[in-house]
Design a protein around this motif. Structure first.
Motif, mmCIF file in Angstrom:
data_model
loop_
_atom_site.group_PDB
_atom_site.id
_atom_site.type_symbol
_atom_site.label_atom_id
_atom_site.label_comp_id
_atom_site.label_asym_id
_atom_site.label_seq_id
_atom_site.Cartn_x
_atom_site.Cartn_y
_atom_site.Cartn_z
ATOM 1 N N GLN A 1 -2.419 2.452 -11.596
ATOM 2 C CA GLN A 1 -2.351 2.737 -10.167
ATOM 3 C C GLN A 1 -1.665 1.560 -9.460
ATOM 4 O OE1 GLN A 1 -3.429 5.569 -8.997
ATOM 5 N NE2 GLN A 1 -3.412 5.290 -6.766
ATOM 6 N N VAL A 2 -0.755 1.875 -8.581
ATOM 7 C CA VAL A 2 -0.046 0.869 -7.802
ATOM 8 C C VAL A 2 -0.183 1.229 -6.338
ATOM 9 C CG1 VAL A 2 2.178 -0.177 -7.310
ATOM 10 C CG2 VAL A 2 1.603 0.454 -9.659
ATOM 11 N N GLN A 3 -0.564 0.261 -5.544
ATOM 12 C CA GLN A 3 -0.600 0.466 -4.093
ATOM 13 C C GLN A 3 0.536 -0.320 -3.459
ATOM 14 O OE1 GLN A 3 -4.686 -0.604 -3.072
ATOM 15 N NE2 GLN A 3 -5.248 1.558 -3.061
ATOM 16 N N LEU A 4 1.222 0.333 -2.537
ATOM 17 C CA LEU A 4 2.406 -0.250 -1.918
ATOM 18 C C LEU A 4 2.207 -0.327 -0.411
ATOM 19 C CD1 LEU A 4 5.040 1.868 -3.894
ATOM 20 C CD2 LEU A 4 4.266 -0.449 -4.415
ATOM 21 N N VAL A 5 2.524 -1.483 0.161
ATOM 22 C CA VAL A 5 2.379 -1.674 1.598
ATOM 23 C C VAL A 5 3.675 -2.247 2.155
ATOM 24 C CG1 VAL A 5 1.104 -2.814 3.434
ATOM 25 C CG2 VAL A 5 -0.094 -2.057 1.364
ATOM 26 N N GLU A 6 4.314 -1.478 3.031
ATOM 27 C CA GLU A 6 5.561 -1.902 3.651
ATOM 28 C C GLU A 6 5.296 -2.689 4.926
ATOM 29 O OE1 GLU A 6 6.282 2.375 2.091
ATOM 30 O OE2 GLU A 6 4.709 1.265 3.136
ATOM 31 N N SER A 7 6.227 -3.567 5.259
ATOM 32 C CA SER A 7 6.166 -4.311 6.513
ATOM 33 C C SER A 7 7.581 -4.712 6.903
ATOM 34 C CB SER A 7 5.279 -5.555 6.380
ATOM 35 O OG SER A 7 5.804 -6.428 5.410
ATOM 36 N N GLY A 8 7.724 -5.179 8.137
ATOM 37 C CA GLY A 8 9.008 -5.698 8.587
ATOM 38 C C GLY A 8 9.799 -4.783 9.488
ATOM 39 N N GLY A 9 9.298 -3.578 9.717
ATOM 40 C CA GLY A 9 9.997 -2.681 10.612
ATOM 41 C C GLY A 9 9.903 -3.133 12.054
ATOM 42 N N GLY A 10 10.669 -2.482 12.917
ATOM 43 C CA GLY A 10 10.623 -2.825 14.333
ATOM 44 C C GLY A 10 11.798 -2.234 15.068
ATOM 45 N N LEU A 11 11.986 -2.726 16.281
ATOM 46 C CA LEU A 11 13.067 -2.284 17.155
ATOM 47 C C LEU A 11 14.162 -3.337 17.150
ATOM 48 C CD1 LEU A 11 14.218 -0.406 19.373
ATOM 49 C CD2 LEU A 11 12.871 -1.735 21.026
ATOM 50 N N VAL A 12 15.387 -2.904 16.934
ATOM 51 C CA VAL A 12 16.516 -3.826 16.885
ATOM 52 C C VAL A 12 17.729 -3.157 17.524
ATOM 53 C CG1 VAL A 12 17.218 -3.061 14.574
ATOM 54 C CG2 VAL A 12 17.826 -5.359 15.350
ATOM 55 N N GLN A 13 18.605 -3.951 18.087
ATOM 56 C CA GLN A 13 19.827 -3.401 18.672
ATOM 57 C C GLN A 13 20.851 -3.105 17.584
ATOM 58 O OE1 GLN A 13 21.120 -6.215 21.690
ATOM 59 N NE2 GLN A 13 20.096 -5.003 23.282
ATOM 60 N N ALA A 14 21.721 -2.177 17.870
ATOM 61 C CA ALA A 14 22.802 -1.867 16.933
ATOM 62 C C ALA A 14 23.588 -3.147 16.614
ATOM 63 C CB ALA A 14 23.725 -0.818 17.532
ATOM 64 N N GLY A 15 23.920 -3.288 15.328
ATOM 65 C CA GLY A 15 24.595 -4.495 14.870
ATOM 66 C C GLY A 15 23.656 -5.576 14.386
ATOM 67 N N GLY A 16 22.380 -5.403 14.649
ATOM 68 C CA GLY A 16 21.394 -6.402 14.256
ATOM 69 C C GLY A 16 20.939 -6.231 12.817
ATOM 70 N N SER A 17 19.954 -7.050 12.454
ATOM 71 C CA SER A 17 19.447 -7.069 11.087
ATOM 72 C C SER A 17 17.921 -7.021 11.066
ATOM 73 C CB SER A 17 19.895 -8.349 10.372
ATOM 74 O OG SER A 17 21.289 -8.430 10.270
ATOM 75 N N LEU A 18 17.406 -6.481 9.975
ATOM 76 C CA LEU A 18 15.975 -6.508 9.686
ATOM 77 C C LEU A 18 15.808 -6.666 8.189
ATOM 78 C CD1 LEU A 18 14.369 -3.582 11.764
ATOM 79 C CD2 LEU A 18 13.956 -6.025 12.077
ATOM 80 N N ARG A 19 14.691 -7.256 7.787
ATOM 81 C CA ARG A 19 14.344 -7.308 6.371
ATOM 82 C C ARG A 19 12.989 -6.648 6.174
ATOM 83 N NH1 ARG A 19 13.334 -12.169 2.000
ATOM 84 N NH2 ARG A 19 11.381 -12.393 3.176
ATOM 85 N N LEU A 20 12.984 -5.605 5.404
ATOM 86 C CA LEU A 20 11.743 -4.925 5.064
ATOM 87 C C LEU A 20 11.171 -5.514 3.776
ATOM 88 C CD1 LEU A 20 12.717 -1.189 5.683
ATOM 89 C CD2 LEU A 20 11.919 -2.912 7.323
ATOM 90 N N SER A 21 9.857 -5.547 3.727
ATOM 91 C CA SER A 21 9.164 -5.992 2.523
ATOM 92 C C SER A 21 8.215 -4.905 2.063
ATOM 93 C CB SER A 21 8.359 -7.270 2.802
ATOM 94 O OG SER A 21 9.198 -8.321 3.208
ATOM 95 N N CYS A 22 7.977 -4.866 0.777
ATOM 96 C CA CYS A 22 7.016 -3.929 0.203
ATOM 97 C C CYS A 22 6.198 -4.701 -0.824
ATOM 98 C CB CYS A 22 7.720 -2.757 -0.437
ATOM 99 S SG CYS A 22 6.621 -1.649 -1.352
ATOM 100 N N ALA A 23 4.935 -4.915 -0.507
ATOM 101 C CA ALA A 23 4.049 -5.654 -1.392
ATOM 102 C C ALA A 23 3.272 -4.685 -2.274
ATOM 103 C CB ALA A 23 3.079 -6.501 -0.574
ATOM 104 N N ALA A 24 3.237 -4.968 -3.557
ATOM 105 C CA ALA A 24 2.561 -4.095 -4.510
ATOM 106 C C ALA A 24 1.302 -4.758 -5.047
ATOM 107 C CB ALA A 24 3.498 -3.775 -5.666
ATOM 108 N N SER A 25 0.287 -3.961 -5.231
ATOM 109 C CA SER A 25 -0.952 -4.458 -5.838
ATOM 110 C C SER A 25 -0.835 -4.398 -7.351
ATOM 111 C CB SER A 25 -2.128 -3.614 -5.390
ATOM 112 O OG SER A 25 -1.975 -2.289 -5.893
ATOM 113 N N GLY A 26 -1.735 -5.095 -8.020
ATOM 114 C CA GLY A 26 -1.788 -4.994 -9.470
ATOM 115 C C GLY A 26 -0.921 -6.011 -10.171
ATOM 116 N N ARG A 27 -1.088 -6.069 -11.491
ATOM 117 C CA ARG A 27 -0.393 -7.061 -12.296
ATOM 118 C C ARG A 27 0.806 -6.491 -13.023
ATOM 119 N NH1 ARG A 27 -5.594 -9.991 -15.268
ATOM 120 N NH2 ARG A 27 -6.692 -10.579 -13.345
ATOM 121 N N THR A 28 1.131 -5.234 -12.760
ATOM 122 C CA THR A 28 2.182 -4.581 -13.537
ATOM 123 C C THR A 28 3.412 -4.273 -12.693
ATOM 124 O OG1 THR A 28 1.201 -2.418 -13.086
ATOM 125 C CG2 THR A 28 0.515 -3.566 -15.114
#
Length: 120
Positions: A1-28
Motif C-alpha cells: 500500500q502506498v499513500q500519496l500526498v500532493e502539495s505546492g498548488g496555488g494561484l499563479v499568473q500566466a508565464g509564472g512557475s510552480l513546483r508540485l511535490s508528491c510525498a509517498a508513504s512507505g519504504r518501497t
C-alpha cells in the motif's frame, strides 16, 4: 500500500512557475514508477508526465513538453513536477500516481490532488 500526498498548488499568473511535490508513504517508493495527471472542470483526466523507478526514463504529454519537468528523490520518497511558462489552460487539479512497472498502463495508487490555477 502506498499513500500519496500532493502539495505546492496555488494561484499563479500566466508565464509564472510552480513546483508540485508528491510525498509517498512507505519504504518501497523506489519500487514504483510515478506519474502526474491533471483534470480540469468538465474535462477528462489527462496524462501530464511520468518517471521510471530510477528516474532514468521520463515522458511527457505534448502539451507540456519543454515547460514541465518531472523528477524524483528516492531518498525523500518524493516526486516533483516543475512547471514553468504556465498558461491558463494548465489550470486543473493535479494528481500524482504510482505504478509497479514502467510498462504498465494502469496506475495502482492515487493522491487526492492539488489545485493549480493560472490567471491570464
Amino acid at each position: 500500500q502506498v499513500q500519496l500526498v500532493e502539495s505546492g498548488g496555488g494561484l499563479v499568473q500566466a508565464g509564472g512557475s510552480l513546483r508540485l511535490s508528491c510525498a509517498a508513504s512507505g519504504r518501497t517508493f523506489s519500487s514504483y514508477a510515478m506519474g502526474w495527471f491533471r483534470q480540469a472542470p468538465g474535462k477528462e483526466r489527462e496524462f501530464v508526465a511520468a518517471i521510471s523507478r530510477s528516474g532514468y526514463s521520463t515522458n511527457y504529454a505534448d502539451s507540456v513538453k519543454g515547460r514541465f519537468t518531472i523528477s524524483r528523490d528516492n531518498a525523500k520518497n518524493t516526486v516533483y513536477l516543475q512547471m514553468n511558462s504556465l498558461k491558463p489552460e494548465d489550470t486543473a487539479n493535479y494528481y500524482c500516481a504510482a505504478k509497479r512497472l514502467w510498462s504498465d498502463y494502469e496506475y495502482d495508487y492515487w493522491g487526492q490532488g492539488t489545485q493549480v490555477t493560472v490567471s491570464s
